[in-house]
Design an enzyme around this catalytic site. Structure first.
Site, PDB file in Angstrom:
ATOM      1  N   GLU A 154      -3.366  -9.244   3.534  1.00 31.32           N
ATOM      2  CA  GLU A 154      -3.125  -9.690   4.905  1.00 31.32           C
ATOM      3  C   GLU A 154      -4.281  -9.362   5.845  1.00 31.32           C
ATOM      4  O   GLU A 154      -4.329  -9.860   6.978  1.00 31.32           O
ATOM      5  CB  GLU A 154      -1.843  -9.047   5.451  1.00 31.32           C
TER       6      GLU A 154
ATOM      7  N   HIS B 212      -4.417  -5.094   0.417  1.00 31.87           N
ATOM      8  CA  HIS B 212      -4.162  -5.647   1.741  1.00 31.87           C
ATOM      9  C   HIS B 212      -4.622  -7.097   1.840  1.00 31.87           C
ATOM     10  O   HIS B 212      -5.582  -7.410   2.558  1.00 31.87           O
ATOM     11  CB  HIS B 212      -4.875  -4.806   2.798  1.00 31.87           C
TER      12      HIS B 212
ATOM     13  N   CYS C 224       0.821  -1.220   0.000  1.00 33.36           N
ATOM     14  CA  CYS C 224       0.000   0.000   0.000  1.00 33.36           C
ATOM     15  C   CYS C 224       0.855   1.271   0.000  1.00 33.36           C
ATOM     16  O   CYS C 224       1.559   1.542  -0.964  1.00 33.36           O
ATOM     17  CB  CYS C 224      -0.978  -0.027   1.159  1.00 33.36           C
TER      18      CYS C 224
END
EC number: 2.3.1.31
Length: 304
Positions: free
Chosen positions: A237, A235, A142
């Protein structure tokens, strides 16, 4: 993969509760193998939650990985106890003479300001430049992608007028790159940013290959052709409820913002969301560790 992290790190207990194999330092020291050495530069204010998210994804291959946590030396912590940083995190001076197999650079909530206004940007530039010489492969996430693109390719920061928030459908490139091996032709991944990553800007750089994108999000996944850099603008994760927490935080801060796209059933924030990106995220981190790190790193850094 057994990940070797400090015994008392909060993420260790949470991962053990999820039946994820976490190897204590004491046991790892008796393993007669060459584990991968990974450096995690965590730029997020809530470092404990971010640690858990990334380590959950790093635990899904047969490889053993030792993880060092790194912070920006002079940056005051926010939303993380000072004791946690002093116990588990290293400063750059403590690791600058080492080599690492891989490094992860997290995002940061800085996507609405210019790089010149980031008080630790020069320190970050120093670390990333060091990493280019001392790390086999670095994965940027990001805002970390935007910072890396500025530092290494002089790409300016492209601001979005409205926040990109939700779970978006992305299309993989027609490529045999091992980073996207096993990916479906289209897959979901979370996005949460005020930054734009135009596909044409990445494609204009000869050293970079765009590996996944969408018309809504721009570039999602790209890598340098020498496999030394991986750029993940979203993202993978994230936990199931991370976007929900961010949405309610933004509403509480007075932002006029729509619910995250493709996230809540029937677009109703009163309904619990479903995680539709977990398998993709797990595969992405496994592919990076296996093909970009393990297969490329020297057995002994003394040979470099």
């Amino acid at each position: 993969m057994p990940i070797n992290i400090p015994n008392e790190l909060p993420a260790a207990l949470a991962l053990q509760d999820e039946n994820i194999f976490v190897m204590t330092q004491e046991r790892a020291e008796h393993q007669d193998i060459r584990p991968l050495e990974l450096l995690f530069l965590n730029l997020m204010p809530n470092k404990i939650a971010t640690e858990l998210q990334y380590m959950r994804n790093l635990s899904n291959t047969p490889l053993q990985v030792n993880i060092d946590l790194l912070r920006i030396d002079s940056h005051a912590p926010k939303n993380t106890p000072v004791e946690h940083l002093e116990t588990f995190y290293k400063d750059f001076a403590q690791i600058c003479d080492r080599h690492y197999d891989g490094m992860i650079v997290s995002g940061a909530p800085l996507d609405r300001i210019d790089f010149s206004d980031v008080n630790y940007f020069k320190s970050l530039e120093k670390i990333l430049s060091w990493g280019h010489e001392h790390v086999t492969s670095t994965l940027f996430s990001c805002w970390g992608v935007a910072a890396a693109m500025q530092i290494f390719y002089s790409m300016p920061l492209y601001h979005r007028q409205e926040k990109l928030s939700g779970v978006y459908l992305h299309q993989r490139a027609d490529s045999y790159d091992p980073l996207i091996r096993g990916f479906d032709d289209v897959f979901y991944a979370p996005q949460s940013r005020f930054i734009d990553f135009p596909v044409e800007k990445f494609e204009a750089i000869d050293a970079i290959s765009v590996l996944a994108s969408s018309k809504d999000t721009g570039v999602y996944l790209a890598s340098s052709k020498d496999m030394r850099q991986v750029f993940v603008t979203g993202h993978p994760e994230y936990d199931t409820l991370t976007l929900d927490s961010e949405y309610r935080r933004d509403i509480g801060n007075g932002m006029s913002i729509d619910p995250p796209c493709n996230y809540y059933p029937h677009n109703n924030p009163q309904l619990p969301p479903l995680c539709t990106w977990r398998s993709h995220g797990s595969m992405l981190f496994a592919n990076w560790l296996n093909y970009y790190v393990y297969q490329e790193t020297p057995y002994s850094f003394n040979t470099q």
